[in-house]
Scaffold this active site. Structure first.
Site, PDB file in Angstrom:
ATOM      1  N   GLU A  99      -5.318  -1.664  14.181  1.00 58.76           N
ATOM      2  CA  GLU A  99      -5.833  -0.769  13.142  1.00 58.76           C
ATOM      3  C   GLU A  99      -7.152  -0.192  13.610  1.00 58.76           C
ATOM      4  O   GLU A  99      -7.989  -0.887  14.184  1.00 58.76           O
ATOM      5  CB  GLU A  99      -6.074  -1.479  11.802  1.00 58.76           C
ATOM      6  CG  GLU A  99      -4.846  -1.845  11.017  1.00 58.76           C
ATOM      7  CD  GLU A  99      -5.191  -2.449   9.656  1.00 58.76           C
ATOM      8  OE1 GLU A  99      -6.265  -2.118   9.105  1.00 58.76           O
ATOM      9  OE2 GLU A  99      -4.392  -3.261   9.169  1.00 58.76           O
ATOM     10  N   GLN A 158       0.800  -1.216   0.000  1.00 62.74           N
ATOM     11  CA  GLN A 158       0.000   0.000   0.000  1.00 62.74           C
ATOM     12  C   GLN A 158       0.836   1.271   0.000  1.00 62.74           C
ATOM     13  O   GLN A 158       0.316   2.341  -0.334  1.00 62.74           O
ATOM     14  CB  GLN A 158      -0.940   0.003   1.203  1.00 62.74           C
ATOM     15  CG  GLN A 158      -1.994  -1.099   1.131  1.00 62.74           C
ATOM     16  CD  GLN A 158      -2.993  -1.022   2.258  1.00 62.74           C
ATOM     17  OE1 GLN A 158      -2.807  -1.668   3.277  1.00 62.74           O
ATOM     18  NE2 GLN A 158      -4.035  -0.241   2.090  1.00 62.74           N
ATOM     19  N   TRP A 166      -4.867   3.750  11.608  1.00 63.88           N
ATOM     20  CA  TRP A 166      -4.781   3.548  10.159  1.00 63.88           C
ATOM     21  C   TRP A 166      -5.375   4.778   9.486  1.00 63.88           C
ATOM     22  O   TRP A 166      -6.565   5.001   9.586  1.00 63.88           O
ATOM     23  CB  TRP A 166      -5.558   2.295   9.723  1.00 63.88           C
ATOM     24  CG  TRP A 166      -5.316   2.013   8.280  1.00 63.88           C
ATOM     25  CD1 TRP A 166      -5.921   2.603   7.194  1.00 63.88           C
ATOM     26  CD2 TRP A 166      -4.371   1.086   7.741  1.00 63.88           C
ATOM     27  NE1 TRP A 166      -5.411   2.119   6.023  1.00 63.88           N
ATOM     28  CE2 TRP A 166      -4.455   1.185   6.331  1.00 63.88           C
ATOM     29  CE3 TRP A 166      -3.454   0.200   8.305  1.00 63.88           C
ATOM     30  CZ2 TRP A 166      -3.670   0.411   5.483  1.00 63.88           C
ATOM     31  CZ3 TRP A 166      -2.679  -0.560   7.458  1.00 63.88           C
ATOM     32  CH2 TRP A 166      -2.790  -0.458   6.063  1.00 63.88           C
ATOM     33  N   TYR A 189     -13.023  -1.440  12.947  1.00 63.40           N
ATOM     34  CA  TYR A 189     -13.546  -0.284  12.217  1.00 63.40           C
ATOM     35  C   TYR A 189     -15.042  -0.099  12.424  1.00 63.40           C
ATOM     36  O   TYR A 189     -15.527   1.010  12.534  1.00 63.40           O
ATOM     37  CB  TYR A 189     -13.257  -0.434  10.722  1.00 63.40           C
ATOM     38  CG  TYR A 189     -11.798  -0.347  10.371  1.00 63.40           C
ATOM     39  CD1 TYR A 189     -11.229   0.853   9.979  1.00 63.40           C
ATOM     40  CD2 TYR A 189     -10.976  -1.467  10.452  1.00 63.40           C
ATOM     41  CE1 TYR A 189      -9.884   0.943   9.663  1.00 63.40           C
ATOM     42  CE2 TYR A 189      -9.628  -1.388  10.146  1.00 63.40           C
ATOM     43  CZ  TYR A 189      -9.084  -0.192   9.753  1.00 63.40           C
ATOM     44  OH  TYR A 189      -7.750  -0.099   9.447  1.00 63.40           O
ATOM     45  N   GLU A 205      -5.466   1.768  -1.503  1.00 57.74           N
ATOM     46  CA  GLU A 205      -6.467   1.036  -0.732  1.00 57.74           C
ATOM     47  C   GLU A 205      -7.007  -0.173  -1.501  1.00 57.74           C
ATOM     48  O   GLU A 205      -8.204  -0.303  -1.744  1.00 57.74           O
ATOM     49  CB  GLU A 205      -7.612   1.963  -0.322  1.00 57.74           C
ATOM     50  CG  GLU A 205      -7.370   2.661   1.000  1.00 57.74           C
ATOM     51  CD  GLU A 205      -7.271   1.684   2.158  1.00 57.74           C
ATOM     52  OE1 GLU A 205      -8.054   0.720   2.205  1.00 57.74           O
ATOM     53  OE2 GLU A 205      -6.393   1.879   3.017  1.00 57.74           O
ATOM     54  N   TRP A 206      -6.078  -1.048  -1.907  1.00 58.73           N
ATOM     55  CA  TRP A 206      -6.448  -2.322  -2.513  1.00 58.73           C
ATOM     56  C   TRP A 206      -7.398  -2.140  -3.693  1.00 58.73           C
ATOM     57  O   TRP A 206      -7.097  -1.368  -4.590  1.00 58.73           O
ATOM     58  CB  TRP A 206      -6.978  -3.270  -1.439  1.00 58.73           C
ATOM     59  CG  TRP A 206      -6.050  -3.410  -0.266  1.00 58.73           C
ATOM     60  CD1 TRP A 206      -6.231  -2.912   0.991  1.00 58.73           C
ATOM     61  CD2 TRP A 206      -4.746  -4.037  -0.257  1.00 58.73           C
ATOM     62  NE1 TRP A 206      -5.146  -3.211   1.794  1.00 58.73           N
ATOM     63  CE2 TRP A 206      -4.222  -3.900   1.059  1.00 58.73           C
ATOM     64  CE3 TRP A 206      -3.987  -4.717  -1.209  1.00 58.73           C
ATOM     65  CZ2 TRP A 206      -2.976  -4.409   1.423  1.00 58.73           C
ATOM     66  CZ3 TRP A 206      -2.747  -5.225  -0.849  1.00 58.73           C
ATOM     67  CH2 TRP A 206      -2.249  -5.065   0.446  1.00 58.73           C
ATOM     68  N   HIS A 240       1.028  -9.237   4.897  1.00 50.56           N
ATOM     69  CA  HIS A 240      -0.118  -8.356   4.707  1.00 50.56           C
ATOM     70  C   HIS A 240      -0.595  -8.492   3.258  1.00 50.56           C
ATOM     71  O   HIS A 240      -0.613  -7.525   2.509  1.00 50.56           O
ATOM     72  CB  HIS A 240       0.243  -6.906   5.051  1.00 50.56           C
ATOM     73  CG  HIS A 240      -0.929  -6.052   5.393  1.00 50.56           C
ATOM     74  ND1 HIS A 240      -1.027  -5.304   6.547  1.00 50.56           N
ATOM     75  CD2 HIS A 240      -2.096  -5.833   4.731  1.00 50.56           C
ATOM     76  CE1 HIS A 240      -2.174  -4.647   6.569  1.00 50.56           C
ATOM     77  NE2 HIS A 240      -2.838  -4.947   5.471  1.00 50.56           N
ATOM     78  N   GLU A 279      -5.216  -9.788   9.221  1.00 48.17           N
ATOM     79  CA  GLU A 279      -6.577 -10.039   8.749  1.00 48.17           C
ATOM     80  C   GLU A 279      -6.681 -11.259   7.840  1.00 48.17           C
ATOM     81  O   GLU A 279      -6.999 -11.162   6.656  1.00 48.17           O
ATOM     82  CB  GLU A 279      -7.127  -8.804   8.041  1.00 48.17           C
ATOM     83  CG  GLU A 279      -7.272  -7.604   8.949  1.00 48.17           C
ATOM     84  CD  GLU A 279      -7.976  -6.427   8.291  1.00 48.17           C
ATOM     85  OE1 GLU A 279      -8.449  -6.568   7.144  1.00 48.17           O
ATOM     86  OE2 GLU A 279      -8.041  -5.355   8.921  1.00 48.17           O
TER      87      GLU A 279
END
Length: 485
Positions: A392, A59, A439, A334, A446-447, A160, A205
């Site tokens: 995060e 990222q 984060w 989140y 962002e992917w 990651h 994750e």
């Protein structure tokens, strides 16, 4: 459902219920009539609380073809038409491979005590295994040394999501051997960095890279496996985690080892004994394939019964490895998932959000501040966690540069203030949360969302790579210096 999915949407697409819900925000602490000194004291975090930021190799690094780095599944995926927003790739990202000194200066100015980063597996082993690449090790050693020089402690995530493409060509996480190869990589890398980095997280994750990468195909490698094959991939991934824990301990016996998991953060619909008990049951069962098995070394009966013939194949030795004891547990939080008590076989039901429920710039990122209280509290009650870190937390926002050159992201400040208020409540009640990693320091790649969604407290002009701290950066700096809200 959002038109583009981020790395944390597995809750919405892998579950039978709707998006996560959250309790209304409540303020805690002294009432307005209390003296100012007392109010400040009541909202303080514990002495020595670790304030940091988090990021990931693909990222931010860029430099995808430099210094011997091998190709990864995200290089392949992002260069495949239609897979990412606007066809965006991480080829350059924030160019942090070259600009990390500038980024560390930003961290130092903020007063950060720690920085969570990830190592790109393919910078160490370009083909996933075989001959190591010394230039890769040299880069991460130099990065860690620069952090130490700035008074910042490095925390390393070993995986990651950027699996070497050579390994994916051989089956990736569908292949049982990938778990062992990951442990070999983790052992080598931890051994080489142990004198400059004392904390290692095996993976970030697992649920996201499994469910989105192999289940729904919206993340790399873009596969859509059936339920049985997906369950086996899930097992291989948590096995890789467990084997890596053992390997790191052997290679770096003085290091602390943990993981960073985005558990489904269960919140009772409201605070009553029956709903709290239901939320605790849900915390175990809704995380059964990931954090629950990683903490206990066992799949729950309900998990195996639900999968039936699609349940993963495993051995007692594998389960023992998966449950290898950890020194700390990282939680990425989140959003919130609401549970209520009902009279059914599970003892709970998941409540979805109404269409009017508020969210941040990313449609999946519903606002559930009390998740930062309930998730660590219930995780601790379920698994007796001695040391918890929020590895995060943060949000996307529609950031724009104002006429005076500043970025007034009041929505992100609102989000952070509310979430941190609930985290402070948890610490004040003795939940063993020892630190918080925001984060993210920078807007980054962002992917599948590419550069469309900004999560940073520092604005990045992706054309010039100019970094500009936002209002949220000032807010976070103020929290850190006071160790208080």
């Amino acid at each position: 459902m959002p038109s583009r999915f981020s790395r944390r949407t597995f809750v919405q697409i892998a579950s039978s219920f709707g998006a996560a819900a959250a309790l209304p925000f409540r303020m805690f602490g002294a009432p307005p009539s209390t003296a100012k000194a007392s109010a400040t004291s009541d909202r303080r975090f514990p002495a020595g609380f670790l304030w940091g930021s988090a990021t990931a190799s693909y990222q931010v690094e860029g430099a995808v073809g430099e210094d011997g780095r091998g190709k990864t599944i995200w290089d392949t995926f992002s260069h495949t038409a239609g897979k990412t927003h606007n066809g965006d790739t991480g080829d350059v990202a924030t160019d942090s491979y070259h600009r990390y000194a500038e980024d560390i200066a930003l961290m130092k100015d903020l007063g950060l005590k720690t920085c969570r980063f990830s190592v790109a597996w393919s910078r160490i082993f370009p083909d996933g295994a075989g001959q190591p690449n010394q230039k890769g090790i040299d880069h991460y050693r130099a990065f860690c040394q620069a952090l130490h020089a700035a008074g910042i402690e490095p925390w390393c995530t070993l995986y990651h999501w950027d699996l070497p493409q050579t390994l994916e060509d051989k089956g990736g996480w569908q292949d049982h051997d990938t778990a062992k190869l990951f442990a070999d990589y983790a052992s080598y890398t931890a051994g080489k960095l142990a004198d400059v980095c004392s904390h290692f997280m095996t993976m970030n994750e697992i649920s996201t890279f499994v469910d989105l990468g192999y289940g729904n195909g919206i993340h790399a490698p873009g596969l859509k496996l059936g339920r049985g094959k997906l369950a086996q991939v899930r097992h291989h991934a948590v096995l890789g985690h467990g084997l890596a824990v053992q390997a790191i301990r052997a290679a770096a016996p003085h290091a602390k080892v943990g993981s960073a998991e985005n558990l489904q953060a269960i919140v009772p619909v409201f605070d009553s004994p029956e709903h709290v008990a239901a939320a605790k049951k849900a915390t175990v069962e809704e995380n059964a394939g990931y954090l629950t098995v990683m903490r206990t070394g066992k799949y729950t009966d309900q998990y195996l019964r639900t999968l039936g013939a699609d349940a993963p194949k495993f051995t007692p030795e594998e389960m023992k490895a998966i449950g290898s004891p950890l020194d700390f547990q990282g939680l990425n939080i989140y959003t919130a998932t609401y549970a209520r008590a009902v009279n059914n076989a599970k003892g709970y039901d998941i409540v979805g959000n109404p269409s009017s429920y508020p969210h941040m710039e990313s449609p999946w990122l519903t606002i559930g501040p009390d998740a930062l209280y309930w998730a660590p509290r219930l995780a601790n009650e379920c698994w007796n966690l001695k040391e918890i870190y929020i590895t995060e937390n943060g949000c996307s926002a529609a950031d724009a540069v104002a006429g005076d050159g500043h970025i007034y992201d009041t929505d992100r400040v609102m989000y952070l203030r509310n979430y941190l208020t609930h985290l402070q409540r948890a610490t004040s009640e003795g939940v063993p949360v020892k630190g918080y990693f925001l984060w993210s320091l920078l807007d980054n790649y962002e992917w599948a969302d590419g550069y469309d969604k900004r999560f940073g407290i520092t604005y990045v002009d992706f054309k010039t790579q100019k970094r500009t701290p936002k209002l949220s950066s000032e807010f976070y700096k103020n929290v850190i210096v006071k160790n208080s809200l």
